[in-house]
Design a protein around this motif. Sequence first.
Motif, PDB file in Angstrom:
ATOM      1  N   ALA A 458      78.875  45.965  -6.461  1.00  6.55           N
ATOM      2  CA  ALA A 458      77.773  45.199  -5.863  1.00  6.55           C
ATOM      3  C   ALA A 458      78.237  44.459  -4.607  1.00  6.55           C
ATOM      4  N   LEU A 459      79.430  43.874  -4.665  1.00  4.08           N
ATOM      5  CA  LEU A 459      79.958  43.153  -3.502  1.00  4.08           C
ATOM      6  C   LEU A 459      80.151  44.100  -2.323  1.00  4.08           C
ATOM      7  N   ALA A 460      80.735  45.270  -2.588  1.00  2.00           N
ATOM      8  CA  ALA A 460      80.976  46.226  -1.505  1.00  2.00           C
ATOM      9  C   ALA A 460      79.665  46.716  -0.907  1.00  2.00           C
ATOM     10  N   LEU A 461      78.685  47.024  -1.768  1.00  2.86           N
ATOM     11  CA  LEU A 461      77.414  47.534  -1.276  1.00  2.86           C
ATOM     12  C   LEU A 461      76.666  46.483  -0.461  1.00  2.86           C
ATOM     13  N   ALA A 462      76.831  45.218  -0.803  1.00  2.00           N
ATOM     14  CA  ALA A 462      76.172  44.166  -0.023  1.00  2.00           C
ATOM     15  C   ALA A 462      76.623  44.197   1.428  1.00  2.00           C
ATOM     16  N   ALA A 467      70.019  48.659   5.407  1.00  2.00           N
ATOM     17  CA  ALA A 467      68.889  47.801   5.036  1.00  2.00           C
ATOM     18  C   ALA A 467      67.839  48.581   4.251  1.00  2.00           C
ATOM     19  N   ASP A 468      67.710  49.878   4.531  1.00  6.61           N
ATOM     20  CA  ASP A 468      66.712  50.701   3.842  1.00  6.61           C
ATOM     21  C   ASP A 468      67.023  50.871   2.363  1.00  6.61           C
ATOM     22  N   ASP A 469      68.304  50.741   1.982  1.00  4.74           N
ATOM     23  CA  ASP A 469      68.691  50.945   0.581  1.00  4.74           C
ATOM     24  C   ASP A 469      68.803  49.644  -0.206  1.00  4.74           C
ATOM     25  N   GLN A 470      68.541  48.519   0.413  1.00  8.41           N
ATOM     26  CA  GLN A 470      68.745  47.235  -0.270  1.00  8.41           C
ATOM     27  C   GLN A 470      67.860  47.084  -1.502  1.00  8.41           C
ATOM     28  N   ARG A 471      66.571  47.403  -1.378  1.00  9.63           N
ATOM     29  CA  ARG A 471      65.680  47.244  -2.526  1.00  9.63           C
ATOM     30  C   ARG A 471      66.131  48.131  -3.686  1.00  9.63           C
ATOM     31  N   LYS A 472      66.491  49.366  -3.350  1.00 19.16           N
ATOM     32  CA  LYS A 472      66.926  50.301  -4.388  1.00 19.16           C
ATOM     33  C   LYS A 472      68.152  49.772  -5.128  1.00 19.16           C
ATOM     34  N   PHE A 474      69.627  46.490  -5.023  1.00 20.65           N
ATOM     35  CA  PHE A 474      69.705  45.110  -5.506  1.00 20.65           C
ATOM     36  C   PHE A 474      68.478  44.646  -6.299  1.00 20.65           C
ATOM     37  N   ILE A 475      67.370  45.385  -6.213  1.00 22.37           N
ATOM     38  CA  ILE A 475      66.205  45.043  -7.028  1.00 22.37           C
ATOM     39  C   ILE A 475      66.043  46.068  -8.146  1.00 22.37           C
ATOM     40  N   ASP A 476      65.909  47.351  -7.760  1.00 12.05           N
ATOM     41  CA  ASP A 476      65.672  48.386  -8.770  1.00 12.05           C
ATOM     42  C   ASP A 476      66.869  48.573  -9.699  1.00 12.05           C
ATOM     43  N   HIS A 477      68.090  48.394  -9.178  1.00  6.08           N
ATOM     44  CA  HIS A 477      69.279  48.594 -10.007  1.00  6.08           C
ATOM     45  C   HIS A 477      70.016  47.276 -10.295  1.00  6.08           C
ATOM     46  N   TYR A 478      69.334  46.168 -10.114  1.00  9.58           N
ATOM     47  CA  TYR A 478      69.808  44.850 -10.573  1.00  9.58           C
ATOM     48  C   TYR A 478      71.118  44.395  -9.929  1.00  9.58           C
ATOM     49  N   GLY A 479      71.396  44.892  -8.725  1.00  7.46           N
ATOM     50  CA  GLY A 479      72.606  44.429  -8.043  1.00  7.46           C
ATOM     51  C   GLY A 479      72.537  42.955  -7.692  1.00  7.46           C
ATOM     52  N   LEU A 480      71.332  42.463  -7.448  1.00  5.27           N
ATOM     53  CA  LEU A 480      71.175  41.049  -7.095  1.00  5.27           C
ATOM     54  C   LEU A 480      71.619  40.146  -8.234  1.00  5.27           C
ATOM     55  N   GLU A 481      71.311  40.547  -9.465  1.00  2.04           N
ATOM     56  CA  GLU A 481      71.727  39.743 -10.622  1.00  2.04           C
ATOM     57  C   GLU A 481      73.253  39.636 -10.692  1.00  2.04           C
ATOM     58  N   LEU A 482      73.951  40.751 -10.357  1.00  2.04           N
ATOM     59  CA  LEU A 482      75.421  40.729 -10.389  1.00  2.04           C
ATOM     60  C   LEU A 482      75.971  39.744  -9.361  1.00  2.04           C
ATOM     61  N   LEU A 483      75.376  39.726  -8.173  1.00  2.03           N
ATOM     62  CA  LEU A 483      75.853  38.814  -7.126  1.00  2.03           C
ATOM     63  C   LEU A 483      75.557  37.366  -7.486  1.00  2.03           C
ATOM     64  N   ASP A 497      82.943  34.917  -2.764  1.00  2.00           N
ATOM     65  CA  ASP A 497      82.585  36.316  -2.502  1.00  2.00           C
ATOM     66  C   ASP A 497      81.100  36.549  -2.748  1.00  2.00           C
ATOM     67  N   GLY A 498      80.594  35.975  -3.842  1.00  2.00           N
ATOM     68  CA  GLY A 498      79.175  36.146  -4.146  1.00  2.00           C
ATOM     69  C   GLY A 498      78.282  35.511  -3.102  1.00  2.00           C
ATOM     70  N   ALA A 499      78.647  34.309  -2.668  1.00  2.00           N
ATOM     71  CA  ALA A 499      77.839  33.605  -1.670  1.00  2.00           C
ATOM     72  C   ALA A 499      77.835  34.357  -0.339  1.00  2.00           C
ATOM     73  N   VAL A 500      78.999  34.867   0.065  1.00  2.00           N
ATOM     74  CA  VAL A 500      79.098  35.610   1.328  1.00  2.00           C
ATOM     75  C   VAL A 500      78.266  36.888   1.247  1.00  2.00           C
ATOM     76  N   ALA A 501      78.321  37.571   0.094  1.00  2.00           N
ATOM     77  CA  ALA A 501      77.547  38.803  -0.065  1.00  2.00           C
ATOM     78  C   ALA A 501      76.053  38.530  -0.011  1.00  2.00           C
ATOM     79  N   LEU A 502      75.618  37.464  -0.660  1.00  6.24           N
ATOM     80  CA  LEU A 502      74.197  37.113  -0.629  1.00  6.24           C
ATOM     81  C   LEU A 502      73.755  36.760   0.786  1.00  6.24           C
TER      82      LEU A 502
END
Length: 577
Positions: A458-462, A467-472, A474-483, A497-502
């Motif tokens: 999740a950190l690497a993908l952030a 930008a087109d893949d963000q919803r897929k 971090f929302i659809d696959h719950y990456g946002l919850e991990l961050l 690391d989490g704050a920087v990724a967000l």
Amino acid sequence: MDVQRRQDQSLSQRKGQKRKLDEEQHEERQISGAPPTADERAALLSDVAEQVSILESTFTWNEADRSAAKRATHALADLAKNEEVVNVIVEGCAIPALAKHLQAPPLSDRVQKPLPFEHEVEKGSAFALGLLAVKPEHQQLIVDSGVLTHLVDLLKRHKNGLTSRAINSLIRRAADAITNLAHENSSIKTRVRMEGGIPPLVHLLDFADAKVQRAAAGALRTLAFKNDENKNQIVECDALPTLILMLRSEDAAVHYEAVGVIGNLVHSSPNIKKEVLLAGALQPVIGLLSSCCSESQREAALLLGQFAATDSDCKVHIVQRGAVRPLIEMLQSPDVQLREMSAFALGRLAQDTHNQAGIAHNGGLVPLLKLLDSKNGSLQHNAAFALYGLADNEDNVSDFIRVGGVQRLQDGEFIVQATKDCVAKTLKRLEEKIHGRVLNHLLYLMRVSEKGCQRRVALALAHLCSADDQRKIFIDHYGLELLIGLLGSSSSKQQLDGAVALCKLANKASTLSPVDAAPPSPTPQVYLGEQYVNNATLSDVTFLVEGKRFYAHRICLLASSDAFRAMFDGGYRVSLY
């Protein structure tokens, strides 16, 4: 390519090393002590003058003279083992006296047979001069005394068909003296060739005595370093077949010198490199990666890196013949030079598509990433260059991210600008591959892996996803919850690391180009005059704020605000709960 420049610079630092001049039974190293005091210096000068006087008066075959001359050369050699005394010896005019005794005295009918101390005085003189030549400022002075002609003649003392321990030792001393005289001195290297020194040295590679082989190879190694004419003559003298045989020697000292000669021959010489490969050097060089001698391993790794710079076929052949596993093992050696050269070789091999997945599959990724923490600039850069190559293969991207490679690249403290540039290009390569099957595999890892791996993905993908893949992601696959979960970690590093990724995600989401952004809607304004501001007269709207009344006019609110227009049109509902 720019990222190769640092590696090529490290190659140019290869030295034609000075040999250690050994005694018959044990190694005698030069030592450095404190400079002599004035009284000690005077005593040394007196001692040197005495030995020089003996040498000048004993150039005969008289047994007593030969014995005295032998003792004098040994005494001067013993003094020369202390580098702080070398200048005093030179000042005492020892060089001409020693040079004179590199040749045998003239024979006469009255000379007794066998000749007394035959070869011994010459050997002592060559040894002493070799020690004096360790100081670069004395090399030319020694050569100008005429020693090269005599040293080359000494290399041929075995030509009469006789061999003995004394002759073997003499030849070794002569070769060692040439090595030290020519060390990092291009003009003397050329003089040795012009004096005919290269053919007898090549001939000595076939000598029965292994110590003579080593001494001859050591001299050729020095003469070949950064001297194209010398390289060509060594090859023309048919040295390659013997050198390649020496690579297979069980004597570590022999194969170390042989691989050193070949390394200096091929450096910056593509044509000789091709000849060496055609002569069959590749497999024995790969075999040296498993040598018990770490110096031979280091030279072999460096040489393979040079071979790998020729063409893609050679890169593939090196891997096919079994070089990858021992090179990866060498990455974890306590010897920093061994790690540096193995990273160099892997970096060159990793520039070929067929090799990239194999190096990662054999476990090369993690040790290379660990080397980024090194405080050695060359080692760090070699590792970064190898990782740059591995990042070019889609099959490596998931592994790169899974083991935390992106974080290591982002967090590293890199010593030289070339390494920083190389790391930036590696991250760019990874970013360009986050789509299609690579992205699907990463999303799979984010679902099924252990929590630590999920967070690393999740950190690497952030940082790397589009930008087109963000919803897929971090929302659809719950990456946002991990961050967000990282923000509650007990580790301050993970929180950061989490704050920087967000923050990175937020910046990507809010970044729109001027062309894509919607134009601002016009906001009409209606102004009735100052006397109607917060005035109950003709007011048709009243706001109650904390018990205070504020008066307004519906026409102004409708014209100035979409929200109020919706409210007054009945399309706006307010919930109190």
